[in-house]
Enzyme design. Structure first.
Site, PDB file in Angstrom:
ATOM      1  N   LYS A 143      60.701  97.868 -99.653  1.00  0.00           N
ATOM      2  CA  LYS A 143      61.048  96.597-100.299  1.00  0.00           C
ATOM      3  C   LYS A 143      60.093  95.538 -99.770  1.00  0.00           C
ATOM      4  CE  LYS A 143      65.915  96.647-101.688  1.00  0.00           C
ATOM      5  NZ  LYS A 143      67.243  96.045-101.489  1.00  0.00           N
ATOM      6  N   GLU A 185      71.433  94.405 -88.010  1.00  0.00           N
ATOM      7  CA  GLU A 185      71.098  95.458 -88.992  1.00  0.00           C
ATOM      8  C   GLU A 185      71.395  96.853 -88.402  1.00  0.00           C
ATOM      9  OE1 GLU A 185      70.343  94.623 -92.093  1.00  0.00           O
ATOM     10  OE2 GLU A 185      68.825  93.022 -92.184  1.00  0.00           O
ATOM     11  N   GLU A 237      66.949 101.587-105.648  1.00  0.00           N
ATOM     12  CA  GLU A 237      68.268 100.959-105.656  1.00  0.00           C
ATOM     13  C   GLU A 237      68.975 100.995-107.004  1.00  0.00           C
ATOM     14  OE1 GLU A 237      68.620  97.381-103.119  1.00  0.00           O
ATOM     15  OE2 GLU A 237      70.106  96.667-104.534  1.00  0.00           O
ATOM     16  N   ARG A 241      71.449 103.021-102.471  1.00  0.00           N
ATOM     17  CA  ARG A 241      70.642 102.115-101.626  1.00  0.00           C
ATOM     18  C   ARG A 241      71.280 100.734-101.500  1.00  0.00           C
ATOM     19  NH1 ARG A 241      64.096 101.261-100.933  1.00  0.00           N
ATOM     20  NH2 ARG A 241      64.358  99.636 -99.353  1.00  0.00           N
ATOM     21  N   ASN A 245      72.762  96.736 -98.340  1.00  0.00           N
ATOM     22  CA  ASN A 245      72.943  95.304 -98.559  1.00  0.00           C
ATOM     23  C   ASN A 245      74.288  94.802 -98.005  1.00  0.00           C
ATOM     24  OD1 ASN A 245      72.051  93.002-101.017  1.00  0.00           O
ATOM     25  ND2 ASN A 245      70.532  94.318-100.055  1.00  0.00           N
ATOM     26  N   HIS A 248      74.877  91.146 -97.114  1.00  0.00           N
ATOM     27  CA  HIS A 248      73.716  90.366 -97.555  1.00  0.00           C
ATOM     28  C   HIS A 248      74.031  89.385 -98.690  1.00  0.00           C
ATOM     29  CE1 HIS A 248      71.609  93.169 -95.004  1.00  0.00           C
ATOM     30  NE2 HIS A 248      70.443  92.616 -95.259  1.00  0.00           N
ATOM     31  N   HIS A 252      72.576  86.126 -97.593  1.00  0.00           N
ATOM     32  CA  HIS A 252      71.489  85.468 -98.333  1.00  0.00           C
ATOM     33  C   HIS A 252      71.924  84.084 -98.816  1.00  0.00           C
ATOM     34  CE1 HIS A 252      69.039  89.381 -99.375  1.00  0.00           C
ATOM     35  NE2 HIS A 252      68.905  89.007 -98.132  1.00  0.00           N
TER      36      HIS A 252
END
Ligand SMILES: NC(=O)c1ccc[n+]([C@@H]2O[C@H](COP(=O)([O-])OP(=O)(O)OC[C@H]3O[C@@H](n4cnc5c(N)ncnc54)[C@H](O)[C@@H]3O)[C@@H](O)[C@H]2O)c1
Ligand SMILES: O=C(O)C(=O)C[C@@H](O)[C@H](O)[C@H](O)COP(=O)(O)O
Ligand SMILES: [Zn+2]
Length: 366
Positions: A143, A185, A237, A241, A245, A248, A252
């Protein structure tokens, strides 16, 4: 040194993990196809590690080794800074057989990777991650991209590196706050797909925070193994996948609302994972003691366990609706099915989501 593989058929690549790897010319050379390399790094990492990488590369005779040193910080992960990489490539006449080398944390890796994905429609690149977060997560999986004022990583591409070279000795110079951000993470892998690792983290968090080299090496290897397996199953994704996240969608929103760099990515993910866990508890998936144990683990890792005090429910929702996982206008969230297993759902009752967003520092309270 340990070598793991990201299994993507004829685009498979190795992840080298160990000490003293920066100086080992023989690890880079098989992954450099042409006669040019551009090292992309920043003003913090360059004085620490740039010369060692250059010295290793210069052992290959006839290799043109150039560098571009970018300003440091998440606030610079944008199209303006990306242009500095294209400027350097063009000014130094790099052609389609060039190799870009990302030397730094996830910000450098994501930007260098996107420059590699787009320069002359795609050139090779190598990841040399120097933060814990980049060694356990961002350097693996392809990514790449930059932020937009209105959303994280909104401009980007999937573009896999030729190899990942993680020299764990670089972590000796990493500030404490960045170590904690990386651990967020690491905890994520335990929560989404590896309960035994989660239990190991509960037992070994003090050793990790003390930078015990054996504990760190184990955490990095296990994290990369987990990520490599997920990426091998679902590179772009379309399914599993998305579990990477976890936290996130909330995280985010925090990063972009606060202004990039105010909250570190790992800090926002830490708080976001607790919000996701709170919602999972409200949905009846995990127990109150499990939620409390996660809060304690995040606290032990030096991570925030609440979002920004001044962020309103509307502040969250207005950012969450531009999340890349949104489908048919509906927010999709990664939640915990149980500790060690994630699920992806757009079926969250709105009142429960609002309860989580309203809970502030009372996550886990009815
Ligand atoms: N592509 C992906 O799959 C993926 C995964 C996770 C995160 N990310 C992205 O990664 C970024 C966060 O990465 P990060 O946490 O590495 O932050 P970062 O790249 O900003 O690095 C953190 C800080 O540490 C400094 N630094 C780097 N290595 C150092 C060292 N060895 N010693 C001392 N200082 C050092 C950097 O200059 C910076 O100031 C975010 O933009 C996030 O969106 C991407
Ligand atoms: O590799 C992935 O897939 C991830 O989601 C890893 C995340 O830790 C990382 O922050 C990623 O950049 C987020 O991706 P995005 O698609 O939500 O921007
Ligand atoms: Zn992340």
């Amino acid at each position: 040194m340990h070598t793991l593989t990201v299994d993507l058929g004829d685009r498979s690549y190795p992840i080298y993990i160990g000490t003293g790897l920066l100086d080992r010319a023989e690890l880079y050379t098989p992954h450099i196809k042409g006669r040019q390399v551009l090292i992309v790094t920043n003003e913090t990492v360059a004085p620490l590690y740039l010369q060692r990488v250059k010295t290793a590369l210069q052992q290959t005779s006839g290799l043109q080794v150039d560098e571009v040193i970018l300003p440091d910080g998440e606030a610079f992960k944008n199209l303006d800074t990306l242009n500095l990489i294209y400027d350097a490539l063009l000014e130094k006449r790099h052609n389609r057989t060039t190799t870009l080398l990302a030397l730094g944390g996830g910000v450098i890796g994501d930007m260098c990777g996107y420059a590699a994905a787009s320069y002359q429609r795609g050139v090779n690149f190598i990841q040399v991650p120097t933060t814990l977060l980049s060694q356990v997560d961002s350097s693996v999986g392809g990514k790449t991209g930059v932020n937009h004022r209105l959303g994280k990583n909104m401009i980007g591409a999937f573009h896999q590196p030729q190899c990942v070279l993680a020299d764990t000795e670089t972590l000796n110079t990493l500030p404490e706050r960045e170590l904690s951000a990386g651990i967020a993470e690491v905890i994520k892998y335990g929560l989404i797909c590896d309960e035994p690792f989660y239990r190991w983290l509960q037992d070994n968090m003090a050793a990790l925070m003390a930078r015990d080299p054996r504990a760190l090496a184990y955490a990095i290897e296990r994290s990369c193994q987990n990520k490599a397996e997920v990426v091998a199953q679902d590179e772009t994704e379309s399914g599993i996948r998305a579990t990477l996240n976890l936290g996130h969608t909330f995280g985010h929103a925090i990063e972009s609302h606060q202004g990039y760099g105010q909250w570190l990515h790992g800090e926002a993910v830490g708080a976001g994972m607790l919000q996701a866990a709170d919602l999972s508890w409200r949905m009846g998936n995990i127990s109150a003691p499990e939620l409390e144990a996660l809060r304690a683990l995040l606290q032990q890792a030096g991570l925030p366990v609440t979002g920004p005090a001044d962020m309103t429910v509307d502040d969250y929702l207005s950012r969450m609706v531009v999340d890349k996982k949104v489908l048919d206008g509906r927010i999709r969230l990664v939640l915990l099915q149980r500790i060690g297993e994630a699920c992806i759902t757009s079926e969250v009752p709105r009142e429960l989501l609002l309860q989580t967003l309203q809970a502030g520092n009372r996550l886990g309270c009815p």
